[in-house]
Design a protein around this motif. Structure first.
Motif, PDB file in Angstrom:
ATOM      1  N   MET A 197       0.831  -1.205   0.000  1.00  0.00           N
ATOM      2  CA  MET A 197       0.000   0.000   0.000  1.00  0.00           C
ATOM      3  C   MET A 197       0.869   1.261   0.000  1.00  0.00           C
ATOM      4  O   MET A 197       0.588   2.221  -0.735  1.00  0.00           O
ATOM      5  CB  MET A 197      -0.922  -0.005   1.218  1.00  0.00           C
ATOM      6  N   VAL A 198       1.926   1.230   0.811  1.00  0.00           N
ATOM      7  CA  VAL A 198       2.835   2.370   0.852  1.00  0.00           C
ATOM      8  C   VAL A 198       3.512   2.558  -0.505  1.00  0.00           C
ATOM      9  O   VAL A 198       3.689   3.685  -0.979  1.00  0.00           O
ATOM     10  CB  VAL A 198       3.888   2.173   1.966  1.00  0.00           C
ATOM     11  N   ALA A 199       3.886   1.444  -1.141  1.00  0.00           N
ATOM     12  CA  ALA A 199       4.531   1.514  -2.453  1.00  0.00           C
ATOM     13  C   ALA A 199       3.617   2.190  -3.467  1.00  0.00           C
ATOM     14  O   ALA A 199       4.078   2.979  -4.310  1.00  0.00           O
ATOM     15  CB  ALA A 199       4.913   0.118  -2.928  1.00  0.00           C
ATOM     16  N   VAL A 200       2.313   1.900  -3.407  1.00  0.00           N
ATOM     17  CA  VAL A 200       1.358   2.525  -4.327  1.00  0.00           C
ATOM     18  C   VAL A 200       1.323   4.035  -4.106  1.00  0.00           C
ATOM     19  O   VAL A 200       1.293   4.822  -5.056  1.00  0.00           O
ATOM     20  CB  VAL A 200      -0.045   1.906  -4.144  1.00  0.00           C
ATOM     21  N   VAL A 201       1.343   4.435  -2.839  1.00  0.00           N
ATOM     22  CA  VAL A 201       1.332   5.864  -2.524  1.00  0.00           C
ATOM     23  C   VAL A 201       2.602   6.537  -3.039  1.00  0.00           C
ATOM     24  O   VAL A 201       2.554   7.603  -3.661  1.00  0.00           O
ATOM     25  CB  VAL A 201       1.181   6.081  -1.001  1.00  0.00           C
ATOM     26  N   PHE A 202       3.747   5.915  -2.769  1.00  0.00           N
ATOM     27  CA  PHE A 202       5.009   6.489  -3.231  1.00  0.00           C
ATOM     28  C   PHE A 202       5.047   6.593  -4.756  1.00  0.00           C
ATOM     29  O   PHE A 202       5.541   7.574  -5.312  1.00  0.00           O
ATOM     30  CB  PHE A 202       6.177   5.639  -2.737  1.00  0.00           C
ATOM     31  N   ASP A 203       4.521   5.570  -5.426  1.00  0.00           N
ATOM     32  CA  ASP A 203       4.500   5.603  -6.893  1.00  0.00           C
ATOM     33  C   ASP A 203       3.632   6.754  -7.398  1.00  0.00           C
ATOM     34  O   ASP A 203       3.977   7.422  -8.382  1.00  0.00           O
ATOM     35  CB  ASP A 203       3.971   4.277  -7.446  1.00  0.00           C
ATOM     36  N   ALA A 204       2.515   6.984  -6.719  1.00  0.00           N
ATOM     37  CA  ALA A 204       1.623   8.078  -7.115  1.00  0.00           C
ATOM     38  C   ALA A 204       2.319   9.429  -6.937  1.00  0.00           C
ATOM     39  O   ALA A 204       2.212  10.318  -7.797  1.00  0.00           O
ATOM     40  CB  ALA A 204       0.334   8.024  -6.304  1.00  0.00           C
ATOM     41  N   VAL A 205       3.050   9.578  -5.819  1.00  0.00           N
ATOM     42  CA  VAL A 205       3.803  10.812  -5.594  1.00  0.00           C
ATOM     43  C   VAL A 205       4.874  10.981  -6.667  1.00  0.00           C
ATOM     44  O   VAL A 205       5.046  12.065  -7.227  1.00  0.00           O
ATOM     45  CB  VAL A 205       4.434  10.805  -4.183  1.00  0.00           C
ATOM     46  N   GLN A 206       5.591   9.880  -6.959  1.00  0.00           N
ATOM     47  CA  GLN A 206       6.643   9.923  -7.981  1.00  0.00           C
ATOM     48  C   GLN A 206       6.072  10.321  -9.337  1.00  0.00           C
ATOM     49  O   GLN A 206       6.644  11.149 -10.057  1.00  0.00           O
ATOM     50  CB  GLN A 206       7.318   8.550  -8.100  1.00  0.00           C
ATOM     51  N   ASN A 207       4.935   9.749  -9.694  1.00  0.00           N
ATOM     52  CA  ASN A 207       4.313  10.072 -10.980  1.00  0.00           C
ATOM     53  C   ASN A 207       3.875  11.528 -11.039  1.00  0.00           C
ATOM     54  O   ASN A 207       3.961  12.175 -12.098  1.00  0.00           O
ATOM     55  CB  ASN A 207       3.124   9.149 -11.237  1.00  0.00           C
ATOM     56  N   SER A 208       3.393  12.046  -9.934  1.00  0.00           N
ATOM     57  CA  SER A 208       2.976  13.452  -9.897  1.00  0.00           C
ATOM     58  C   SER A 208       4.175  14.375 -10.086  1.00  0.00           C
ATOM     59  O   SER A 208       4.105  15.370 -10.815  1.00  0.00           O
ATOM     60  CB  SER A 208       2.277  13.759  -8.567  1.00  0.00           C
ATOM     61  N   PRO A 222      12.194   1.977 -12.511  1.00  0.00           N
ATOM     62  CA  PRO A 222      13.309   2.703 -11.884  1.00  0.00           C
ATOM     63  C   PRO A 222      12.850   3.422 -10.623  1.00  0.00           C
ATOM     64  O   PRO A 222      11.880   4.184 -10.658  1.00  0.00           O
ATOM     65  CB  PRO A 222      13.733   3.700 -12.975  1.00  0.00           C
ATOM     66  N   VAL A 223      13.528   3.172  -9.520  1.00  0.00           N
ATOM     67  CA  VAL A 223      13.186   3.833  -8.258  1.00  0.00           C
ATOM     68  C   VAL A 223      14.395   4.523  -7.628  1.00  0.00           C
ATOM     69  O   VAL A 223      14.227   5.382  -6.760  1.00  0.00           O
ATOM     70  CB  VAL A 223      12.576   2.834  -7.242  1.00  0.00           C
ATOM     71  N   PHE A 224      15.593   4.153  -8.058  1.00  0.00           N
ATOM     72  CA  PHE A 224      16.793   4.817  -7.549  1.00  0.00           C
ATOM     73  C   PHE A 224      16.985   6.125  -8.326  1.00  0.00           C
ATOM     74  O   PHE A 224      16.959   6.125  -9.560  1.00  0.00           O
ATOM     75  CB  PHE A 224      18.027   3.934  -7.749  1.00  0.00           C
ATOM     76  N   VAL A 278      13.094  16.496  -3.401  1.00  0.00           N
ATOM     77  CA  VAL A 278      11.912  15.696  -3.090  1.00  0.00           C
ATOM     78  C   VAL A 278      12.141  14.235  -3.487  1.00  0.00           C
ATOM     79  O   VAL A 278      11.782  13.307  -2.749  1.00  0.00           O
ATOM     80  CB  VAL A 278      10.673  16.272  -3.803  1.00  0.00           C
ATOM     81  N   LYS A 279      12.740  14.016  -4.650  1.00  0.00           N
ATOM     82  CA  LYS A 279      13.000  12.644  -5.103  1.00  0.00           C
ATOM     83  C   LYS A 279      13.964  11.923  -4.168  1.00  0.00           C
ATOM     84  O   LYS A 279      13.818  10.726  -3.911  1.00  0.00           O
ATOM     85  CB  LYS A 279      13.553  12.656  -6.529  1.00  0.00           C
ATOM     86  N   LEU A 280      14.940  12.654  -3.684  1.00  0.00           N
ATOM     87  CA  LEU A 280      15.905  12.055  -2.764  1.00  0.00           C
ATOM     88  C   LEU A 280      15.214  11.663  -1.456  1.00  0.00           C
ATOM     89  O   LEU A 280      15.437  10.563  -0.919  1.00  0.00           O
ATOM     90  CB  LEU A 280      17.042  13.036  -2.498  1.00  0.00           C
ATOM     91  N   ILE A 281      14.367  12.548  -0.952  1.00  0.00           N
ATOM     92  CA  ILE A 281      13.617  12.245   0.269  1.00  0.00           C
ATOM     93  C   ILE A 281      12.706  11.042   0.042  1.00  0.00           C
ATOM     94  O   ILE A 281      12.601  10.142   0.894  1.00  0.00           O
ATOM     95  CB  ILE A 281      12.794  13.479   0.714  1.00  0.00           C
ATOM     96  N   LEU A 282      12.054  11.015  -1.119  1.00  0.00           N
ATOM     97  CA  LEU A 282      11.149   9.914  -1.440  1.00  0.00           C
ATOM     98  C   LEU A 282      11.911   8.589  -1.510  1.00  0.00           C
ATOM     99  O   LEU A 282      11.438   7.554  -1.023  1.00  0.00           O
ATOM    100  CB  LEU A 282      10.444  10.198  -2.759  1.00  0.00           C
ATOM    101  N   PHE A 283      13.099   8.617  -2.077  1.00  0.00           N
ATOM    102  CA  PHE A 283      13.902   7.405  -2.186  1.00  0.00           C
ATOM    103  C   PHE A 283      14.276   6.862  -0.809  1.00  0.00           C
ATOM    104  O   PHE A 283      14.137   5.669  -0.529  1.00  0.00           O
ATOM    105  CB  PHE A 283      15.158   7.684  -3.007  1.00  0.00           C
ATOM    106  N   TYR A 284      14.720   7.752   0.068  1.00  0.00           N
ATOM    107  CA  TYR A 284      15.098   7.298   1.400  1.00  0.00           C
ATOM    108  C   TYR A 284      13.874   6.894   2.219  1.00  0.00           C
ATOM    109  O   TYR A 284      13.970   6.029   3.110  1.00  0.00           O
ATOM    110  CB  TYR A 284      15.934   8.353   2.111  1.00  0.00           C
TER     111      TYR A 284
END
Length: 590
Positions: A86-97, A202-204, A218-224
């Motif tokens: 579920m968290v991965a789905v949220v992170f993916d949505a943020v990444q896509n935005s 790709p997530v890194f 933001v991407k760096l924070i999201l990755f960590y």
């Protein structure tokens, strides 16, 4: 086959496990010699972008990567629990935005994937071993072993900014044995690649293409945050192992300066298999730059490691011939500096402290963290190889000098000087940031006077023979000692390589071997034939942009005549640095 028939306008690169394709959005502009999707108002404008003559900003069709046999097993799917999913789905949505917002703005050419991955800079799938390749001419009898070259080859389609240096590491290998040849190319199975392939995207974050501006933060924070939630493992390295190759202590090491080396083994039939991330038996705790130096006399290897966040920003160390590491020696720098390369002499290491620095605060104001510091004065540090703590380093200023690569260095005891041979590049940050200034890479002799603390610098080539020279080497058997010749890539039209040059470092006399027509290559490798500095052959991968085929060329060093051409079964993209492992060395692999 001409350029028009080699491509189709609907062609795209097939990237593994990715739903989208990256296609140019601009109408092609056609002329008799090139197809380009970007008008260049200044044809001399230089940057690390592929918008020169013969560039085609299209992705050629490729066989899907997962349709080829791989050197590793199928990727294991990540074992996430329901909450993690579920968290991965949220992170993916943020990444896509974030990506959607980023893509509303025009990307600089230095990080635009439609530019950085154009033509033969575009990626290829793995190629299993193909034996008995066609050979035109005769492979010299003394060339027995495997020629390898590293390169950046992204597994996944870039979703936003991408610099050519950001791609996953792939090694291209030609094994030469008794006049016959085989070919294979494989990804180096870095932890980054293994995890992304298992996740399917790709997530890194890409160190150069994405980590700039506020969105980079933001991407760096999201990755960590992914790491804290157990979706990725950051502890096993985030590097791409795409730059250097070195054979040391019976191991082939693939390297990039953002991680530990990776041990890759050449199999008996000429294939490549990643053994794993290599820390020299728990001795190396941090990163290591991709240009370590092997002393041909002592058998030692010398290396550097730099940090972009905290002091000490730079450390030096060495390895004995059997792989025992010395203690780290701290080299005090006031600012985190990009130290991509360095040099050794018989008794010293020569460390550049140039004006390209890391300034992470620039990201807050929307800039790149890699910047040119015009308030800093370039200098070289000369340190005894066996200095225990770095206190004996002598700094010599060389104003206005930026050498991305250093080809050799040696001592002149009678004048208390150290001579450094390198290519001085201007603008210094042209590889990383767009510039309206024409890029120049000037082969230079830099003399560092250890007694007076002064320096001199001269261009080795005369003005009428001036040409951009980048990527190459001297005879490795004389590294750190006085050499007469260097063998360097003719980097024109930048960043392509139209041939290589043999340069007399004392007279400036230059002899060129040009690939001709629509053929371009990469770094030339000098394979020595005897103790004579000039006796040997030049090996280089060459690609014909019209025929869309690649080959290995073997050129006699003295006559500069092509002696053998190995026709390759797959395209070899333009890449970075290489090495040669002899048959005797292969027999002793760890």
């Amino acid at each position: 086959m001409d350029a028009a028939s080699a491509y189709t306008y609907s062609s795209t690169t097939t990237f593994i496990n990715h739903k989208h394709t990256l296609t140019p959005s601009l109408t092609p502009q056609l002329d008799s010699s090139s197809i380009s999707y970007r008008k260049n108002p200044n044809p001399k404008r230089a940057h690390f972008a592929i918008n020169q003559t013969h560039s085609i900003l299209l992705y050629p069709k490729q066989t899907p990567i997962n349709s080829l046999s791989s050197s590793c097993s199928q990727p294991a799917q990540p074992k996430w629990n329901l909450l993690q999913k579920m968290v991965a789905v949220v992170f993916d949505a943020v990444q896509n935005s974030i990506t959607s917002l980023e893509n509303k703005k025009q990307l600089p050419k230095t990080v635009d994937p439609n530019v950085q991955l154009a033509g033969n800079f575009s990626p290829v799938p793995e190629q299993p071993v193909t034996h008995s390749l066609p050979v035109i001419g005769k492979i010299p009898d003394h060339i027995q072993g495997v020629y390898l070259r590293n390169g950046a080859n992204p597994l996944f389609e870039p979703t936003s900014g991408h610099h050519f240096f950001d791609g996953d590491g792939m090694i291209y290998a030609v094994k030469l044995e008794n006049g016959s040849a085989s070919y294979a190319s494989r990804f180096t199975e870095t932890q980054r690649l293994v995890q992304e392939r298992a996740i399917g995207k790709p997530v890194f974050p890409k160190a150069i293409g994405e980590l700039h501006g506020r969105w980079g933060i933001v991407k760096l924070i999201l990755f960590y945050a992914r790491g804290l939630c157990g979706l990725v493992d950051c502890s096993q390295g985030i590097g791409v192992a795409n730059a250097g190759l070195v054979y040391f202590n019976n191991r082939l090491l693939a390297m990039s300066e953002d991680d530990l080396p990776y041990h890759v083994r050449v199999t008996e039939d000429g294939d490549l298999k990643t053994v794993g991330r290599y820390d020299f038996n728990d001795q190396l705790q941090g990163t290591m730059i991709a240009h370590p130096k092997l002393d041909p006399v002592s058998g030692e290897m010398f290396g550097l490691s730099y940090d972009v966040v905290k002091k000490p920003y730079l450390k030096y160390f060495r390895f004995s011939p059997n792989g025992k590491k010395s203690d780290d020696v701290i080299i005090n720098l006031e600012k985190p500096t990009m130290v991509h390369d360095f040099a050794i002499t018989e008794n010293f290491v020569v460390v550049p402290d140039h004006q390209v620095v890391f300034k992470l605060s620039e990201m807050v104001t929307g800039g790149s963290p890699v910047v040119y510091d015009n308030e800093k004065v370039s200098r070289f540090g000369v340190l005894n190889k066996y200095d225990p703590d770095g206190s004996g380093i002598k700094w010599v200023e060389v104003p206005g000098c930026f050498c991305f690569h250093l080809w050799n260095a040696w001592e002149v005891p009678e004048s208390d000087e150290v001579v450094v041979i390198g290519s001085c590049m201007t603008p210094a940050d042209a590889i990383f940031n767009e510039s309206n200034q024409e890029l120049k890479s000037v082969l230079s002799e830099i003399r560092l006077n250890l007694k007076t603390g002064k320096s001199t610098r001269r261009a080795i080539l005369s003005p009428e023979n001036d040409v951009n020279l980048e990527a190459g080497m001297v005879n490795k058997n004389l590294l750190g000692r006085k050499t007469k010749y260097a063998y360097l890539a003719v980097a024109e039209p930048w960043p392509k390589v139209s041939g290589f040059a043999k340069v007399d470092l004392f007279t400036g006399e230059i002899s060129k071997f040009m690939y001709g027509g629509s053929k371009y290559g990469g770094e030339p490798l000098f394979f020595p034939g005897s103790n004579d500095e000039e006796d040997g052959h030049i090996l280089a991968f060459v690609h014909d942009e019209n025929a869309w085929k690649s080959e290995l060329q073997i050129v006699n060093e003295k006559t500069l005549e092509l002696e053998a051409t190995v026709k390759l079964p797959a395209r070899v993209p333009y890449g970075f640095h290489g090495t040669f492992i002899t048959a005797d060395e292969l027999a002793k692999q760890a």
